[in-house]
Design an enzyme around this catalytic site. Structure first.
Site, mmCIF file in Angstrom:
data_model
loop_
_atom_site.group_PDB
_atom_site.id
_atom_site.type_symbol
_atom_site.label_atom_id
_atom_site.label_comp_id
_atom_site.label_asym_id
_atom_site.label_seq_id
_atom_site.Cartn_x
_atom_site.Cartn_y
_atom_site.Cartn_z
ATOM 1 N N GLY A 46 0.841 -1.198 0.000
ATOM 2 C CA GLY A 46 0.000 0.000 0.000
ATOM 3 C C GLY A 46 0.867 1.235 0.000
ATOM 4 O O GLY A 46 2.062 1.160 0.325
ATOM 5 N N GLN A 51 3.029 9.932 1.833
ATOM 6 C CA GLN A 51 4.376 9.357 1.831
ATOM 7 C C GLN A 51 5.243 9.862 0.681
ATOM 8 O O GLN A 51 6.465 9.764 0.740
ATOM 9 C CB GLN A 51 4.298 7.822 1.764
ATOM 10 N N CYS A 91 6.367 -0.345 7.366
ATOM 11 C CA CYS A 91 5.972 0.850 6.612
ATOM 12 C C CYS A 91 7.146 1.262 5.735
ATOM 13 O O CYS A 91 8.294 1.269 6.196
ATOM 14 C CB CYS A 91 5.614 1.972 7.573
ATOM 15 N N LEU A 92 6.858 1.617 4.507
ATOM 16 C CA LEU A 92 7.919 2.059 3.593
ATOM 17 C C LEU A 92 8.556 3.354 4.097
ATOM 18 O O LEU A 92 9.680 3.671 3.715
ATOM 19 C CB LEU A 92 7.353 2.250 2.177
ATOM 20 N N HIS A 133 -3.930 1.318 7.942
ATOM 21 C CA HIS A 133 -2.580 1.890 7.979
ATOM 22 C C HIS A 133 -2.475 3.077 7.002
ATOM 23 O O HIS A 133 -1.925 4.124 7.337
ATOM 24 C CB HIS A 133 -1.589 0.763 7.635
ATOM 25 N N GLU A 134 -3.032 2.900 5.800
ATOM 26 C CA GLU A 134 -2.968 3.979 4.784
ATOM 27 C C GLU A 134 -3.818 5.175 5.183
ATOM 28 O O GLU A 134 -3.417 6.327 4.974
ATOM 29 C CB GLU A 134 -3.413 3.474 3.406
ATOM 30 N N HIS A 137 -1.983 7.368 7.491
ATOM 31 C CA HIS A 137 -1.018 8.261 6.820
ATOM 32 C C HIS A 137 -1.694 9.560 6.396
ATOM 33 O O HIS A 137 -1.109 10.638 6.519
ATOM 34 C CB HIS A 137 -0.440 7.581 5.567
HETATM 35 O O1 GNR Z 1 4.188 -2.671 2.434
HETATM 36 C C1 GNR Z 1 3.612 -2.538 3.516
HETATM 37 N N1 GNR Z 1 3.352 -3.639 4.267
HETATM 38 C C2 GNR Z 1 2.554 -3.615 5.384
HETATM 39 C C3 GNR Z 1 2.588 -4.732 6.216
HETATM 40 C C4 GNR Z 1 1.813 -4.772 7.334
HETATM 41 C C5 GNR Z 1 0.988 -3.715 7.638
HETATM 42 C C6 GNR Z 1 0.947 -2.599 6.838
HETATM 43 C C7 GNR Z 1 1.723 -2.543 5.706
HETATM 44 S S1 GNR Z 1 1.658 -1.161 4.672
HETATM 45 C C8 GNR Z 1 3.260 -1.196 3.993
HETATM 46 C C9 GNR Z 1 3.427 -0.135 2.915
HETATM 47 C C10 GNR Z 1 3.250 1.238 3.532
HETATM 48 O O2 GNR Z 1 4.059 1.750 4.227
HETATM 49 N N2 GNR Z 1 2.112 1.816 3.319
HETATM 50 O O3 GNR Z 1 1.863 3.010 3.859
HETATM 51 NI NI NI Z 2 3.084 3.090 5.647
#
Ligand code: GNR
Ligand code: NI
Length: 170
Positions: A46, A51, A91-92, A133-134, A137
């Site tokens: 995601g 980001q 998270c990236l 999670h997104e 952000h």
């Molecule tokens: O790639 C991602 N893997 C992930 C794994 C577990 C819970 C959430 C994520 S999101 C993350 C990519 C990202 O940072 N999205 O904002």
């Molecule tokens: Ni993230």
């Protein structure tokens, strides 16, 4: 299409609240496509516009194995959530760190797709975790905000050190 630069914690720009998208024009569509390409290149499931330093409510997700089931969410809203489940998140924008976070186990989301058409979907498991999670952000929130401040401070120090080492390097 282009690969965009992903901001990393503790960059303050990750704390900005994203604005509602008023018009889905070619600029937004290009952003969504560039975000998808950036996400695939980084092997993420995601990515939120925040980001890549664009503070508008745009999210892309693809949890498929083959990376051929992209989902686009513009102005997403969680309209129902139930249950609680804990899972390991990464998270990236916090590269290399993984921690357990509690989220709703089942959600219903409404959003606009890339063409501006409203849709709803239900999610659980990784998809539900990822969407929550997104959406965080877009509010300037990161998964590290849910862990202890000691752990968060350690992650911050390690990433700041790495960022200093990498300064000026391509
Ligand atoms: O790639 C991602 N893997 C992930 C794994 C577990 C819970 C959430 C994520 S999101 C993350 C990519 C990202 O940072 N999205 O904002
Ligand atoms: Ni993230």
């Amino acid at each position: 299409m282009s690969i965009l630069t992903i901001l990393e914690f503790p960059d303050e720009r990750l704390r900005k609240k994203a604005a509602v998208v008023k018009v889905i024009d070619d600029t937004i569509k290009k952003l969504a496509d560039d975000m998808l390409e950036t996400m695939y290149e980084s092997r993420g499931v995601g990515l939120a516009a925040t980001q890549v330093n664009v503070h508008q409510r745009v999210v892309v997700v693809d949890i498929s194995e083959e990376k051929n089931e992209p989902l686009y969410f513009i102005n997403p809203e969680i309209i129902e959530k139930d249950g609680v489940e804990e899972s390991e998140e990464g998270c990236l924008s916090v590269p290399g760190f993984y921690e357990k976070v509690k989220r709703a186990e089942h959600i219903r989301v409404k959003a606009l797709d890339k063409e501006g058409k409203p849709f709803e979907l239900q999610a659980r498991d990784l998809l539900a975790v990822c969407i929550q999670h997104e959406l965080d952000h877009l509010e300037g929130k990161l998964f590290v905000d849910y862990i202890s401040s000691l752990k968060r401070q350690r992650i911050k120090a390690k990433l700041e050190k790495l960022h200093k080492q990498n300064k000026g390097k391509p």
